[in-house]
Design an enzyme around this catalytic site. Structure first.
Site, PDB file in Angstrom:
ATOM      1  N   ASP A 164       0.489  24.197 -13.155  1.00 11.63           N
ATOM      2  CA  ASP A 164      -0.678  23.852 -13.967  1.00 11.63           C
ATOM      3  C   ASP A 164      -0.269  23.180 -15.274  1.00 11.63           C
ATOM      4  O   ASP A 164      -0.845  22.165 -15.683  1.00 11.63           O
ATOM      5  CB  ASP A 164      -1.494  25.116 -14.275  1.00 11.63           C
ATOM      6  CG  ASP A 164      -1.964  25.826 -13.012  1.00 11.63           C
ATOM      7  OD1 ASP A 164      -2.099  25.147 -11.984  1.00 11.63           O
ATOM      8  OD2 ASP A 164      -2.170  27.054 -13.062  1.00 11.63           O
ATOM      9  N   GLU A 206      -6.242  32.864  -9.915  1.00 10.86           N
ATOM     10  CA  GLU A 206      -7.008  31.948  -9.068  1.00 10.86           C
ATOM     11  C   GLU A 206      -8.495  32.059  -9.349  1.00 10.86           C
ATOM     12  O   GLU A 206      -9.224  31.053  -9.283  1.00 10.86           O
ATOM     13  CB  GLU A 206      -6.708  32.238  -7.596  1.00 10.86           C
ATOM     14  CG  GLU A 206      -5.258  32.067  -7.182  1.00 10.86           C
ATOM     15  CD  GLU A 206      -4.731  30.671  -7.461  1.00 10.86           C
ATOM     16  OE1 GLU A 206      -5.543  29.717  -7.462  1.00 10.86           O
ATOM     17  OE2 GLU A 206      -3.514  30.528  -7.690  1.00 10.86           O
ATOM     18  N   GLY A 258       0.812  -1.204   0.000  1.00 12.08           N
ATOM     19  CA  GLY A 258       0.000   0.000   0.000  1.00 12.08           C
ATOM     20  C   GLY A 258       0.843   1.249   0.000  1.00 12.08           C
ATOM     21  O   GLY A 258       2.064   1.194   0.181  1.00 12.08           O
ATOM     22  N   PRO A 259       0.208   2.398  -0.203  1.00 11.60           N
ATOM     23  CA  PRO A 259       0.946   3.670  -0.219  1.00 11.60           C
ATOM     24  C   PRO A 259       1.605   3.938   1.130  1.00 11.60           C
ATOM     25  O   PRO A 259       1.221   3.356   2.155  1.00 11.60           O
ATOM     26  CB  PRO A 259      -0.148   4.706  -0.528  1.00 11.60           C
ATOM     27  CG  PRO A 259      -1.282   3.931  -1.096  1.00 11.60           C
ATOM     28  CD  PRO A 259      -1.225   2.583  -0.476  1.00 11.60           C
ATOM     29  N   PRO A 260       2.596   4.822   1.163  1.00 13.44           N
ATOM     30  CA  PRO A 260       3.252   5.150   2.441  1.00 13.44           C
ATOM     31  C   PRO A 260       2.277   5.777   3.427  1.00 13.44           C
ATOM     32  O   PRO A 260       1.414   6.566   3.056  1.00 13.44           O
ATOM     33  CB  PRO A 260       4.351   6.147   2.029  1.00 13.44           C
ATOM     34  CG  PRO A 260       4.570   5.917   0.570  1.00 13.44           C
ATOM     35  CD  PRO A 260       3.245   5.494   0.028  1.00 13.44           C
ATOM     36  N   GLY A 261       2.431   5.418   4.690  1.00 10.79           N
ATOM     37  CA  GLY A 261       1.653   6.037   5.748  1.00 10.79           C
ATOM     38  C   GLY A 261       0.281   5.449   5.978  1.00 10.79           C
ATOM     39  O   GLY A 261      -0.512   6.010   6.736  1.00 10.79           O
ATOM     40  N   HIS A 319      -9.287  29.799 -12.282  1.00  8.02           N
ATOM     41  CA  HIS A 319      -9.461  28.398 -11.884  1.00  8.02           C
ATOM     42  C   HIS A 319     -10.849  28.174 -11.296  1.00  8.02           C
ATOM     43  O   HIS A 319     -11.553  27.214 -11.657  1.00  8.02           O
ATOM     44  CB  HIS A 319      -8.409  28.018 -10.833  1.00  8.02           C
ATOM     45  CG  HIS A 319      -7.041  27.802 -11.395  1.00  8.02           C
ATOM     46  ND1 HIS A 319      -6.790  26.930 -12.423  1.00  8.02           N
ATOM     47  CD2 HIS A 319      -5.837  28.332 -11.041  1.00  8.02           C
ATOM     48  CE1 HIS A 319      -5.494  26.932 -12.697  1.00  8.02           C
ATOM     49  NE2 HIS A 319      -4.889  27.774 -11.867  1.00  8.02           N
ATOM     50  N   GLY A 365      -0.444   2.457   7.328  1.00  6.70           N
ATOM     51  CA  GLY A 365      -0.545   1.634   8.536  1.00  6.70           C
ATOM     52  C   GLY A 365      -0.040   0.219   8.390  1.00  6.70           C
ATOM     53  O   GLY A 365      -0.447  -0.654   9.165  1.00  6.70           O
ATOM     54  N   LYS A 366       0.860  -0.046   7.437  1.00  9.22           N
ATOM     55  CA  LYS A 366       1.370  -1.409   7.263  1.00  9.22           C
ATOM     56  C   LYS A 366       2.213  -1.844   8.463  1.00  9.22           C
ATOM     57  O   LYS A 366       2.030  -2.936   9.008  1.00  9.22           O
ATOM     58  CB  LYS A 366       2.196  -1.479   5.969  1.00  9.22           C
ATOM     59  CG  LYS A 366       1.418  -1.123   4.716  1.00  9.22           C
ATOM     60  CD  LYS A 366       2.256  -1.290   3.464  1.00  9.22           C
ATOM     61  CE  LYS A 366       3.372  -0.276   3.375  1.00  9.22           C
ATOM     62  NZ  LYS A 366       2.874   1.122   3.282  1.00  9.22           N
TER      63      LYS A 366
END
Length: 653
Positions: A525, A451, A227-230, A454, A232-233
């Site tokens: 962008d 801004e 899984g992605p970092p952070g 956007h 909870g592995k």
């Protein structure tokens, strides 16, 4: 320093000091220098017994006769410190001569007329103590290098106190058993229902193995957390160590790596030998990609690669002759795509558990865990906090809670308020707010229209992400930022991606429509839309001219290829289609902003006045979006996968 053994450092240091200062202590530095005239006078008087001439240094040591030496030391209680031992005494005078031939002829001329002639000998300038000093320093350096590098660093780390070089191949795993009370349990793991359920079953395998084996089932040999970092592995592994009540060996993949050949494989053997001796047991290898990278991809170092030897030994220990079924291997990585296929097959890592980024209800549970340790304002709504953090991992949520507590303390609040959490989210996403940054009025106006462009495009096109907040207060390296909340979706259509590109280009389009020129402020962008357009053409097959072709390689093999998977002619077509796609959406954004110029000006002016505007401010100017759902918020997820475009919290700057 090892208190259990003899410390050689102080004796060695004293010996070096003694060898350096011994010649001076023995009187060499106290010898008087004389010139040639004085020397010839001593020879003529018959006071010289011997002259030692050093040809390489143009110096000579002068030794007087006993009578002359007694006369010289008359009235002084001075004796030669070397007279008591069988060592040649130090010279009485030191002479520096000029031409050796003239010096020798003059000496012979005077010496030949004397009844008792002096001797002249020739030698090298380096003496006994100089040779001894250099030899001693050489061997001391060799022994110190051998002791500190081999014995201390390699033996001590693996074998503990007193460990020697023979323990270099021992495992560096940390053992947790019934003596170690691990505080983390499954109650501390929030939000990972599916992953936690599978991991709990692994613990149940070890506690009640007969429940499964009596039906003919086998305990899985390996569980891989991906899984992605952070997410909870490692926390899941800590919970397993706290719940399993069996020996738990924990180490990192880098603990097997060493500069010496064969050490990694030896440590793998020793690790599994310890685990089998204490079976049933669990081995947890964090960041297993350090040794589990696919073989043969980057083998430029030759056939005898240490990492591959370590991996081969790990493969054999997990499923080979004589393996023990009561040892379960758990591993964690966020780079499962580069792992060796032999490591991922059934029989080694039987289960691959994907630990995903938490969804809305899971983020709420994670907030409950971390907020329990914080003094909160009674009006804090966990549901609101979970909605404000789409795409955040468990580690990010923990960081938000900690940052909110720090902001509250900085502002001298009695408790952590809702605004403190909002400021913490903005701080983590956009960076530190820089209100004191000097910006010219003309630049501030350009940023406001950028801004506002956007925000206007994202409000007026159907599939763009809903706006949360727009600011022109500088944060981090950006002069302005806009926060959007994307809807939850697992598939993205061509129209949705085109609308997202159009909204991303809205900032530069607003500059072009209002000022008639463009600036460098749209760097992020342009980078984003270029990558998104490239993905549409070369990965997802969403371009009519290129067709239903994908050049994406999920196996990672193309990382080491030096050529492209398409011809030069196809590359030209791809470049043209990417440029055409981006330019079409740019002209579309310019057209939309030109048609709604009055609303764009009103929004930009409100930004200049308030510096920060929210969704409600846009509703006052544009009205409600016709295609927006009712005021119910959907849960949002975020995946680090190329197939899940558009499911991340967007920050335009």
């Amino acid at each position: 320093m090892n208190n259990k053994g003899f410390n050689w450092f102080i004796p060695v240091l004293l010996g070096i000091i003694l060898l350096i200062f011994l010649p001076g202590l023995l009187g060499d530095s106290m010898v008087k220098n004389i010139d040639e005239k004085e020397f010839y006078g001593l020879v003529q008087q018959g006071k010289v017994n011997e002259v030692m001439v050093y040809r390489d240094s143009f110096k000579a040591d002068v030794y007087l006769t006993k009578e002359a030496k007694s006369e010289l030391q008359k009235g002084e209680k001075k004796s030669d410190p070397l007279s008591m031992i069988n060592v040649k005494p130090s010279p009485d005078f030191v002479l520096t001569y000029g031409d050796l031939r003239y010096f020798q002829e003059k000496f012979d001329q005077i010496n030949s007329k004397l009844p008792k002639q002096a001797r002249m000998e020739f030698g090298k300038s380096q003496g006994f103590f100089s040779d001894l000093l250099f030899t001693a320093l050489f061997w001391i350096g060799i022994m110190a290098l051998f002791y500190f590098v081999l014995f201390r660093k390699m033996g001590g780390g693996a074998g503990g106190p007193g460990g020697q070089i023979f323990s270099i191949g021992k495992s560096r795993a940390k053992l947790f058993d019934e003596k170690d009370k691990i505080q983390v349990t499954f109650k501390d793991v929030a939000g990972l229902e599916g992953a936690k359920e599978e991991v709990q079953e692994v613990v149940d395998f070890l506690k009640n193995s007969e429940k499964y084996t009596k039906l003919g089932g086998k305990i899985p040999k390996g569980v891989l957390l991906v899984g992605p970092p952070g997410t909870g592995k490692t926390l899941l592994a800590k919970a397993v160590a706290g719940e399993a009540k069996v020996p738990f060996f924990s180490l990192s993949g880098s603990d097997f790596v060493e500069m010496f050949v064969g050490v990694g494989a030896s440590r793998v053997r020793d690790l599994f030998a310890q685990a089998k001796a204490k079976s049933p047991a669990i081995i947890f290898i964090d960041e297993i990609d350090a040794i589990g990278r696919a073989r043969g991809k980057n083998n430029f170092s030759g056939g005898n690669d240490e990492r591959e030897n370590t991996l081969n030994q790990l493969l054999t220990e997990m499923d080979g002759f004589g393996t023990d079924t009561n040892v379960i291997v758990m591993a964690a990585t966020n780079r499962a795509d580069i792992l060796d296929k032999a490591l991922m097959r059934a029989g080694r890592f039987d289960r691959s558990i994907y630990v995903d980024l938490p969804e809305l209800h899971e983020r709420k549970q994670i907030f409950e865990v971390h907020l329990a340790k914080i003094k909160l304002d009674p009006n804090i709504d966990r549901e609101f906090l979970a909605k404000q953090t789409p795409g955040f991992s468990g580690a990010d949520i923990a960081n938000v809670c900690n940052e909110a507590a720090l902001i509250a303390a900085r502002n001298s609040h009695e408790s952590v308020t809702k605004q403190d959490f909002l400021d913490a989210v903005d701080r983590i996403i956009g960076g530190l707010e820089k209100k004191n940054k000097a910006i010219k009025p003309s630049e501030k106006k350009r940023v406001a229209f950028h801004e506002a462009g956007h925000a206007t495009i994202s409000w007026l096109v159907e599939h763009a992400a809903p706006l949360l907040k727009v600011t022109i207060v500088p944060r981090g390296r950006s002069l302005g930022a806009a926060w959007y909340l994307p809807e939850e979706r697992q598939l993205t259509t061509t129209e949705q991606m085109l609308d997202e590109i159009c909204a991303t280009l809205g900032g530069r389009a607003a500059e072009h429509a209002v000022f008639g020129n463009i600036s460098t402020g749209a760097l992020s962008d342009l980078e984003r839309v270029t990558k998104q357009a490239q993905a549409m053409v070369t990965i997802y097959g969403l371009n009519d001219k290129v067709g239903n072709i994908s050049y994406y390689d999920s196996s990672g093999q193309s990382e080491y290829n030096f050529g492209k998977p398409y011809s030069e002619q196809t590359a030209k077509v791809i470049d043209e289609e990417i440029s055409k796609l981006i330019e079409t959406q740019y002209q579309r954004a310019v057209s939309i902003l030109t048609e709604n110029r009055d609303k764009l000006d009103a929004l930009a002016q409100k930004l200049l006045d308030k510096e920060v505007i929210f969704r409600e401010d846009l509703e006052e100017i544009f009205g409600k979006r016709a295609w927006d759902p009712e005021l119910t918020e959907k849960p949002v997820s975020s995946l680090d996968n190329p197939a899940d475009a558009g499911n991340v919290l967007n920050t335009e700057s």
